[in-house]
Design a protein around this motif. Sequence first.
Motif, mmCIF file in Angstrom:
data_model
loop_
_atom_site.group_PDB
_atom_site.id
_atom_site.type_symbol
_atom_site.label_atom_id
_atom_site.label_comp_id
_atom_site.label_asym_id
_atom_site.label_seq_id
_atom_site.Cartn_x
_atom_site.Cartn_y
_atom_site.Cartn_z
ATOM 1 N N ARG A 166 31.704 86.999 41.941
ATOM 2 C CA ARG A 166 32.475 87.700 40.906
ATOM 3 C C ARG A 166 32.422 86.962 39.572
ATOM 4 N N LEU A 167 32.373 85.622 39.637
ATOM 5 C CA LEU A 167 32.308 84.806 38.420
ATOM 6 C C LEU A 167 30.883 84.340 38.116
ATOM 7 N N ASP A 168 29.945 84.665 39.015
ATOM 8 C CA ASP A 168 28.550 84.269 38.882
ATOM 9 C C ASP A 168 28.411 82.746 38.752
ATOM 10 N N ILE A 169 29.128 82.033 39.629
ATOM 11 C CA ILE A 169 29.047 80.579 39.672
ATOM 12 C C ILE A 169 28.913 80.152 41.136
ATOM 13 N N TRP A 170 28.583 78.876 41.334
ATOM 14 C CA TRP A 170 28.572 78.307 42.681
ATOM 15 C C TRP A 170 29.178 76.917 42.651
ATOM 16 N N LEU A 171 29.712 76.514 43.793
ATOM 17 C CA LEU A 171 30.396 75.232 43.902
ATOM 18 C C LEU A 171 29.713 74.385 44.963
ATOM 19 N N SER A 172 29.651 73.078 44.709
ATOM 20 C CA SER A 172 29.099 72.128 45.671
ATOM 21 C C SER A 172 30.193 71.142 46.062
ATOM 22 N N GLY A 173 30.276 70.873 47.350
ATOM 23 C CA GLY A 173 31.300 69.971 47.849
ATOM 24 C C GLY A 173 30.704 68.742 48.504
ATOM 25 N N GLY A 174 31.035 67.593 47.976
ATOM 26 C CA GLY A 174 30.660 66.301 48.553
ATOM 27 C C GLY A 174 31.867 65.390 48.467
ATOM 28 N N ASN A 175 31.694 64.227 47.876
ATOM 29 C CA ASN A 175 32.850 63.366 47.599
ATOM 30 C C ASN A 175 33.698 63.903 46.461
ATOM 31 N N HIS A 192 36.725 61.819 42.088
ATOM 32 C CA HIS A 192 36.374 61.464 43.462
ATOM 33 C C HIS A 192 37.538 61.813 44.387
ATOM 34 N N LEU A 193 37.262 62.595 45.451
ATOM 35 C CA LEU A 193 38.323 63.048 46.347
ATOM 36 C C LEU A 193 38.452 62.186 47.587
ATOM 37 N N SER A 194 37.316 61.899 48.223
ATOM 38 C CA SER A 194 37.360 61.169 49.483
ATOM 39 C C SER A 194 35.969 60.681 49.832
ATOM 40 N N ASP A 195 35.901 59.512 50.494
ATOM 41 C CA ASP A 195 34.608 59.007 50.940
ATOM 42 C C ASP A 195 34.024 59.869 52.054
ATOM 43 N N THR A 196 34.902 60.499 52.840
ATOM 44 C CA THR A 196 34.416 61.373 53.907
ATOM 45 C C THR A 196 33.860 62.677 53.363
ATOM 46 N N GLY A 197 34.343 63.098 52.186
ATOM 47 C CA GLY A 197 33.802 64.278 51.537
ATOM 48 C C GLY A 197 34.436 65.576 51.986
ATOM 49 N N ILE A 198 34.074 66.648 51.296
ATOM 50 C CA ILE A 198 34.560 67.988 51.601
ATOM 51 C C ILE A 198 33.713 68.556 52.732
ATOM 52 N N SER A 199 34.369 69.009 53.805
ATOM 53 C CA SER A 199 33.632 69.521 54.963
ATOM 54 C C SER A 199 33.484 71.028 54.946
ATOM 55 N N ALA A 200 34.355 71.750 54.214
ATOM 56 C CA ALA A 200 34.279 73.216 54.180
ATOM 57 C C ALA A 200 34.957 73.735 52.929
ATOM 58 N N LEU A 201 34.500 74.914 52.465
ATOM 59 C CA LEU A 201 35.047 75.558 51.264
ATOM 60 C C LEU A 201 35.158 77.057 51.502
ATOM 61 N N ILE A 202 36.247 77.662 51.026
ATOM 62 C CA ILE A 202 36.353 79.120 51.008
ATOM 63 C C ILE A 202 36.980 79.559 49.690
ATOM 64 N N GLU A 203 36.708 80.813 49.332
ATOM 65 C CA GLU A 203 37.315 81.404 48.137
ATOM 66 C C GLU A 203 38.564 82.172 48.540
ATOM 67 N N ILE A 204 39.632 82.049 47.749
ATOM 68 C CA ILE A 204 40.853 82.821 47.942
ATOM 69 C C ILE A 204 41.234 83.448 46.602
ATOM 70 N N PRO A 205 42.203 84.372 46.575
ATOM 71 C CA PRO A 205 42.531 85.076 45.322
ATOM 72 C C PRO A 205 43.019 84.155 44.203
ATOM 73 N N LYS A 206 43.139 84.762 43.016
ATOM 74 C CA LYS A 206 43.653 84.102 41.810
ATOM 75 C C LYS A 206 42.751 82.972 41.331
ATOM 76 N N ASN A 207 41.422 83.169 41.457
ATOM 77 C CA ASN A 207 40.438 82.175 41.026
ATOM 78 C C ASN A 207 40.632 80.825 41.701
ATOM 79 N N CYS A 208 41.041 80.853 42.962
ATOM 80 C CA CYS A 208 41.291 79.617 43.701
ATOM 81 C C CYS A 208 40.269 79.425 44.817
ATOM 82 N N VAL A 209 40.086 78.160 45.213
ATOM 83 C CA VAL A 209 39.284 77.808 46.378
ATOM 84 C C VAL A 209 40.077 76.828 47.225
#
Length: 481
Positions: A166-175, A192-209
């Motif tokens: 919908r926004l014509d963008i993409w997101l990458s999740g690592g640290n 930097h969020l975590s040394d273990t990194g992001i394991s999963a991502l989903i889109e939810i309403p109101k421009n949130c993930v």
Amino acid sequence: MTGSPHPPGPKFLLLQGHLELGSGLGRSNSWTCCPCISQKSPLQTIGEEQTQNPYTELLVLKAHHDIVRFLVQLDEYRFASAGDDGIVVVWNAQTGEKLLELNGHTQKITAIITFPPLEVCEEKNQLILTASADRTVIVWDCDTGRQVQKVSCFQSTVKCLIVLQRLDIWLSGGNDLCVWNRKLDLLCKTSHLSDTGISALIEIPKNCVVAAVGKELIIFRLVTPTGESLEWDILEIKRLLDHQDNILSLVNVNDLSFVTGSHVGEMIIWNILDWTVQARECNFWDPSPQLDTQQEIKLCQKPNDISIHHFTWDEENVFAAVGRGLYVYNLQMKRVIACQKTAHDSSVLHIAKLPNRQLISCSEDGSVRIWELREKQQLAAEPVPTGFFNMWGFGRVNKQASQPVKKQQENAPPCSLELIGDLIGHSSSVEMFLYFEDHGLVTCSADHLIILWKNGERESGLRSLKLFQKLEENGDLHLAV
């Protein structure tokens, strides 16, 4: 592999770049195929006569040199495979033909996703994004095999990708979490969020993930450009700390909910708008209440026996792969309505819901199994006879002994998962699969192979039709009056 003392079952020849058609009727009670290792199993088994299993033919596809972990559907007849050899291969799902081989990564691929073209865009070429342990992301044109662009500025391995079309963008999740446009310009990123990194991502309403980071869920909101500011931004809104262990699975269920599953068997269903807990299930190892504490089923010592590796869903239920078992959780009743506690010999890695109340699962044990969700027959309310002679209709009914049985029937799950098909063709862990309504089932494995399972009856009909058409074209078809 020909000439070996195999029991009746799938037979095929593996050659580099060569395919051979075979039959794949499944498993007998005490053997597996490729290789043949005789071992007894406590699993529910099914004989050679699998009357409800349509997948009786197979094509073995060989192009990879290491574990094949990912499959992604490109359109109605094409799919792509990727894995630890760093190669992406595009296949024809109907014929099994290898269409393209995409080489660009130097280490294993860690994520893959399609990037659909914009509806207003004149170019309709199918793009995919691949992330690798070499800390790069590549955009590929799956119609030409061309490497469109490559990003190599990551500080850590990208473990997951998500496209917000919908926004014509993409997101990458690592640290960290990065936001990119179609031209691969970095729009914004988190710290930097975590040394273990992001394991999963989903889109939810109101421009949130929603990002799964260890045992936490982090809600981020995207700030899009406005008339006052042309800059993008990503803001952390909330952290949800309800899980006791690392989150392994995160999926959207419907327009109202998303669901998470953890390493220790916790499933939480969340409100997609206000992020509150709608329901929680932590008793997958024992879905029906027991009448006696002496009968309580003890939790297995191995943590992966209750890890929730994958979810799928329909309008009524969430289907969970929990350890070696399968569980059906009804969203309205907020309870488990069916289960197979030992659906496979090893952990179930991937599941998918099919039409006609069917479910497919694959496992580390190398098997792919087809299940049907059925309602249990209602038993008569009269007391149940007990004892040896009563079992054969002799003697009087013990009414007192029948009371716990009646209560146990009331508490038992109202549905069951019945095995209707068992597909044995891989010699190692089956990582995932794809379902094509017209072209069959595609599985990928740690044995470096991909198998295309075909509906035997449908394929036989297509071959007969082609034969008659060819005879008619050559004038060799004479119809007797």
